[in-house]
Design a protein around this motif. Structure first.
Motif, PDB file in Angstrom:
ATOM      1  N   GLY A   1      41.095  33.063  31.292  1.00  0.00           N
ATOM      2  CA  GLY A   1      39.963  32.888  32.184  1.00  0.00           C
ATOM      3  C   GLY A   1      40.098  31.757  33.175  1.00  0.00           C
ATOM      4  O   GLY A   1      39.139  31.428  33.884  1.00  0.00           O
ATOM      5  N   LEU A   2      41.284  31.139  33.266  1.00  0.00           N
ATOM      6  CA  LEU A   2      41.494  30.078  34.253  1.00  0.00           C
ATOM      7  C   LEU A   2      42.004  30.684  35.558  1.00  0.00           C
ATOM      8  O   LEU A   2      42.681  31.700  35.542  1.00  0.00           O
ATOM      9  CB  LEU A   2      42.500  29.055  33.729  1.00  0.00           C
ATOM     10  CG  LEU A   2      42.039  28.215  32.539  1.00  0.00           C
ATOM     11  CD1 LEU A   2      43.148  27.264  32.105  1.00  0.00           C
ATOM     12  CD2 LEU A   2      40.773  27.437  32.879  1.00  0.00           C
ATOM     13  N   GLY A   3      41.670  30.010  36.642  1.00  0.00           N
ATOM     14  CA  GLY A   3      42.074  30.504  37.955  1.00  0.00           C
ATOM     15  C   GLY A   3      40.862  30.982  38.726  1.00  0.00           C
ATOM     16  O   GLY A   3      39.726  30.861  38.274  1.00  0.00           O
ATOM     17  N   SER A   4      41.113  31.543  39.889  1.00  0.00           N
ATOM     18  CA  SER A   4      40.007  32.019  40.723  1.00  0.00           C
ATOM     19  C   SER A   4      39.389  33.267  40.085  1.00  0.00           C
ATOM     20  O   SER A   4      40.048  33.953  39.290  1.00  0.00           O
ATOM     21  CB  SER A   4      40.519  32.367  42.126  1.00  0.00           C
ATOM     22  OG  SER A   4      41.312  33.538  42.060  1.00  0.00           O
ATOM     23  N   PRO A   5      38.146  33.576  40.436  1.00  0.00           N
ATOM     24  CA  PRO A   5      37.537  34.812  39.927  1.00  0.00           C
ATOM     25  C   PRO A   5      38.385  36.046  40.243  1.00  0.00           C
ATOM     26  O   PRO A   5      38.473  36.969  39.430  1.00  0.00           O
ATOM     27  CB  PRO A   5      36.186  34.867  40.646  1.00  0.00           C
ATOM     28  CG  PRO A   5      35.852  33.438  40.925  1.00  0.00           C
ATOM     29  CD  PRO A   5      37.187  32.784  41.215  1.00  0.00           C
ATOM     30  N   GLU A   6      39.048  36.024  41.399  1.00  0.00           N
ATOM     31  CA  GLU A   6      39.896  37.159  41.789  1.00  0.00           C
ATOM     32  C   GLU A   6      41.099  37.293  40.860  1.00  0.00           C
ATOM     33  O   GLU A   6      41.482  38.400  40.483  1.00  0.00           O
ATOM     34  CB  GLU A   6      40.372  37.002  43.243  1.00  0.00           C
ATOM     35  CG  GLU A   6      39.274  37.098  44.284  1.00  0.00           C
ATOM     36  CD  GLU A   6      38.392  35.848  44.384  1.00  0.00           C
ATOM     37  OE1 GLU A   6      38.823  34.742  43.968  1.00  0.00           O
ATOM     38  OE2 GLU A   6      37.254  35.983  44.873  1.00  0.00           O
ATOM     39  N   GLU A   7      41.710  36.145  40.504  1.00  0.00           N
ATOM     40  CA  GLU A   7      42.869  36.173  39.594  1.00  0.00           C
ATOM     41  C   GLU A   7      42.472  36.681  38.211  1.00  0.00           C
ATOM     42  O   GLU A   7      43.174  37.486  37.602  1.00  0.00           O
ATOM     43  CB  GLU A   7      43.484  34.772  39.478  1.00  0.00           C
ATOM     44  CG  GLU A   7      44.163  34.298  40.748  1.00  0.00           C
ATOM     45  CD  GLU A   7      44.510  32.811  40.723  1.00  0.00           C
ATOM     46  OE1 GLU A   7      45.518  32.445  41.343  1.00  0.00           O
ATOM     47  OE2 GLU A   7      43.772  32.020  40.082  1.00  0.00           O
ATOM     48  N   VAL A   8      41.327  36.219  37.712  1.00  0.00           N
ATOM     49  CA  VAL A   8      40.850  36.651  36.393  1.00  0.00           C
ATOM     50  C   VAL A   8      40.543  38.143  36.431  1.00  0.00           C
ATOM     51  O   VAL A   8      40.920  38.890  35.518  1.00  0.00           O
ATOM     52  CB  VAL A   8      39.612  35.828  35.953  1.00  0.00           C
ATOM     53  CG1 VAL A   8      39.050  36.357  34.641  1.00  0.00           C
ATOM     54  CG2 VAL A   8      39.974  34.346  35.820  1.00  0.00           C
ATOM     55  N   PHE A   9      39.894  38.593  37.497  1.00  0.00           N
ATOM     56  CA  PHE A   9      39.557  40.014  37.607  1.00  0.00           C
ATOM     57  C   PHE A   9      40.811  40.882  37.653  1.00  0.00           C
ATOM     58  O   PHE A   9      40.862  41.953  37.041  1.00  0.00           O
ATOM     59  CB  PHE A   9      38.681  40.280  38.836  1.00  0.00           C
ATOM     60  CG  PHE A   9      38.208  41.703  38.901  1.00  0.00           C
ATOM     61  CD1 PHE A   9      37.276  42.178  37.994  1.00  0.00           C
ATOM     62  CD2 PHE A   9      38.707  42.566  39.855  1.00  0.00           C
ATOM     63  CE1 PHE A   9      36.848  43.491  38.033  1.00  0.00           C
ATOM     64  CE2 PHE A   9      38.279  43.892  39.902  1.00  0.00           C
ATOM     65  CZ  PHE A   9      37.343  44.350  38.991  1.00  0.00           C
ATOM     66  N   ALA A  10      41.833  40.417  38.355  1.00  0.00           N
ATOM     67  CA  ALA A  10      43.093  41.172  38.425  1.00  0.00           C
ATOM     68  C   ALA A  10      43.684  41.339  37.022  1.00  0.00           C
ATOM     69  O   ALA A  10      44.208  42.410  36.683  1.00  0.00           O
ATOM     70  CB  ALA A  10      44.081  40.481  39.353  1.00  0.00           C
ATOM     71  N   ARG A  11      43.592  40.290  36.193  1.00  0.00           N
ATOM     72  CA  ARG A  11      44.089  40.393  34.812  1.00  0.00           C
ATOM     73  C   ARG A  11      43.284  41.419  34.013  1.00  0.00           C
ATOM     74  O   ARG A  11      43.846  42.203  33.238  1.00  0.00           O
ATOM     75  CB  ARG A  11      44.016  39.025  34.123  1.00  0.00           C
ATOM     76  CG  ARG A  11      44.968  38.007  34.704  1.00  0.00           C
ATOM     77  CD  ARG A  11      44.832  36.646  33.995  1.00  0.00           C
ATOM     78  NE  ARG A  11      45.372  35.618  34.858  1.00  0.00           N
ATOM     79  CZ  ARG A  11      44.724  34.515  35.253  1.00  0.00           C
ATOM     80  NH1 ARG A  11      43.518  34.264  34.804  1.00  0.00           N
ATOM     81  NH2 ARG A  11      45.298  33.663  36.056  1.00  0.00           N
ATOM     82  N   ILE A  12      41.962  41.400  34.196  1.00  0.00           N
ATOM     83  CA  ILE A  12      41.101  42.355  33.482  1.00  0.00           C
ATOM     84  C   ILE A  12      41.415  43.775  33.940  1.00  0.00           C
ATOM     85  O   ILE A  12      41.541  44.691  33.122  1.00  0.00           O
ATOM     86  CB  ILE A  12      39.607  42.025  33.707  1.00  0.00           C
ATOM     87  CG1 ILE A  12      39.257  40.681  33.049  1.00  0.00           C
ATOM     88  CG2 ILE A  12      38.723  43.142  33.149  1.00  0.00           C
ATOM     89  CD1 ILE A  12      37.873  40.172  33.383  1.00  0.00           C
ATOM     90  N   GLU A  13      41.563  43.951  35.237  1.00  0.00           N
ATOM     91  CA  GLU A  13      41.839  45.282  35.792  1.00  0.00           C
ATOM     92  C   GLU A  13      43.161  45.839  35.251  1.00  0.00           C
ATOM     93  O   GLU A  13      43.266  47.026  34.939  1.00  0.00           O
ATOM     94  CB  GLU A  13      41.876  45.190  37.321  1.00  0.00           C
ATOM     95  CG  GLU A  13      41.612  46.502  37.995  1.00  0.00           C
ATOM     96  CD  GLU A  13      41.400  46.345  39.494  1.00  0.00           C
ATOM     97  OE1 GLU A  13      41.068  47.359  40.115  1.00  0.00           O
ATOM     98  OE2 GLU A  13      41.583  45.242  40.040  1.00  0.00           O
ATOM     99  N   THR A  14      44.157  44.980  35.101  1.00  0.00           N
ATOM    100  CA  THR A  14      45.436  45.399  34.529  1.00  0.00           C
ATOM    101  C   THR A  14      45.240  45.939  33.112  1.00  0.00           C
ATOM    102  O   THR A  14      45.783  46.986  32.749  1.00  0.00           O
ATOM    103  CB  THR A  14      46.435  44.216  34.515  1.00  0.00           C
ATOM    104  OG1 THR A  14      46.671  43.818  35.873  1.00  0.00           O
ATOM    105  CG2 THR A  14      47.738  44.599  33.854  1.00  0.00           C
ATOM    106  N   GLU A  15      44.426  45.246  32.318  1.00  0.00           N
ATOM    107  CA  GLU A  15      44.155  45.691  30.952  1.00  0.00           C
ATOM    108  C   GLU A  15      43.354  46.989  30.932  1.00  0.00           C
ATOM    109  O   GLU A  15      43.612  47.867  30.101  1.00  0.00           O
ATOM    110  CB  GLU A  15      43.409  44.611  30.154  1.00  0.00           C
ATOM    111  CG  GLU A  15      44.239  43.383  29.880  1.00  0.00           C
ATOM    112  CD  GLU A  15      45.457  43.654  29.006  1.00  0.00           C
ATOM    113  OE1 GLU A  15      45.469  44.628  28.229  1.00  0.00           O
ATOM    114  OE2 GLU A  15      46.413  42.864  29.092  1.00  0.00           O
ATOM    115  N   LEU A  16      42.407  47.123  31.843  1.00  0.00           N
ATOM    116  CA  LEU A  16      41.632  48.376  31.934  1.00  0.00           C
ATOM    117  C   LEU A  16      42.529  49.558  32.253  1.00  0.00           C
ATOM    118  O   LEU A  16      42.409  50.627  31.660  1.00  0.00           O
ATOM    119  CB  LEU A  16      40.552  48.277  33.006  1.00  0.00           C
ATOM    120  CG  LEU A  16      39.317  47.462  32.711  1.00  0.00           C
ATOM    121  CD1 LEU A  16      38.378  47.495  33.920  1.00  0.00           C
ATOM    122  CD2 LEU A  16      38.610  47.950  31.480  1.00  0.00           C
TER     123      LEU A  16
END
Length: 186
Positions: free
Chosen positions: A166-181
């Motif tokens: 959850g560290l980093g910009s909201p965009e970076e965190v969202f990109a990580r979540i999207e990869t998992e989705l």
């Protein structure tokens, strides 16, 4: 998709939930928002929850479970939803899974946003919500730590847990979540 979003207060769940619900076209079900709304409206559930929330204690399972049951039964949840703030414990996770199994609508994913405690304290101190004074924040984080490990282990055992930095910009965190989705969809 039916997703549970897990993370300590201040992890950015609200920000990520907004992005996720837009991406997936499903409602964001925040038990914190449901409880605060019930308190504002003075409903029976809100009156029962108020003393717990004002002192940083967790609202009893049966009360939160009742709110969630009523909400996921609504028509806008037919194609999925993003649960935020429930479950908070392994017992609640098991209860949720039983409820969803009865409806033949199992949970697809549990997304855990991880953020170091010092960063959380800094973020929460700057948020300025009524339930975010320092003593309440520390108590909430302690309770979160105690309860989340068994819940995360439960979802890990079921193969549905995805841990996100959850560290980093909201965009970076969202990109990580999207990869998992995307990985979960295939």
């Amino acid at each position: 998709m039916r997703i549970v979003l897990i993370g300590p207060p201040g992890a950015g769940k609200g920000t990520q939930a907004k992005r996720l619900t837009e991406l997936l076209g499903v409602p964001h079900l925040s038990t914190g928002d449901m409880l605060r709304d019930a308190m504002r409206k003075g409903t029976e559930a809100g009156q029962q929850a108020a003393p717990f929330m004002k002192t940083g204690r967790l609202v009893p399972d049966d009360l939160v479970h009742q709110l969630v049951l009523e909400r996921v039964a609504q028509a806008d949840c037919a194609n999925g939803y993003l649960l935020d703030g429930f479950p908070r414990t392994a017992a609640q996770a098991i209860m949720l899974d039983k409820m969803l199994a009865e409806r033949k609508t199992p949970l697809d994913l549990a997304v855990l946003i991880q953020v170091p405690k010092d960063v959380l304290l800094e973020r929460l101190a700057g948020r300025g919500r009524q339930d975010d004074d320092e003593l309440v924040i520390v108590k909430r984080l302690e309770q979160y730590d105690e309860l989340t490990h068994p819940m995360a282990a439960y979802y890990q055992g079921r193969g549905t847990l995805r841990e996100i930095d959850g560290l980093g910009s909201p965009e970076e965190v969202f990109a990580r979540i999207e990869t998992e989705l995307n990985g979960a969809r295939h």
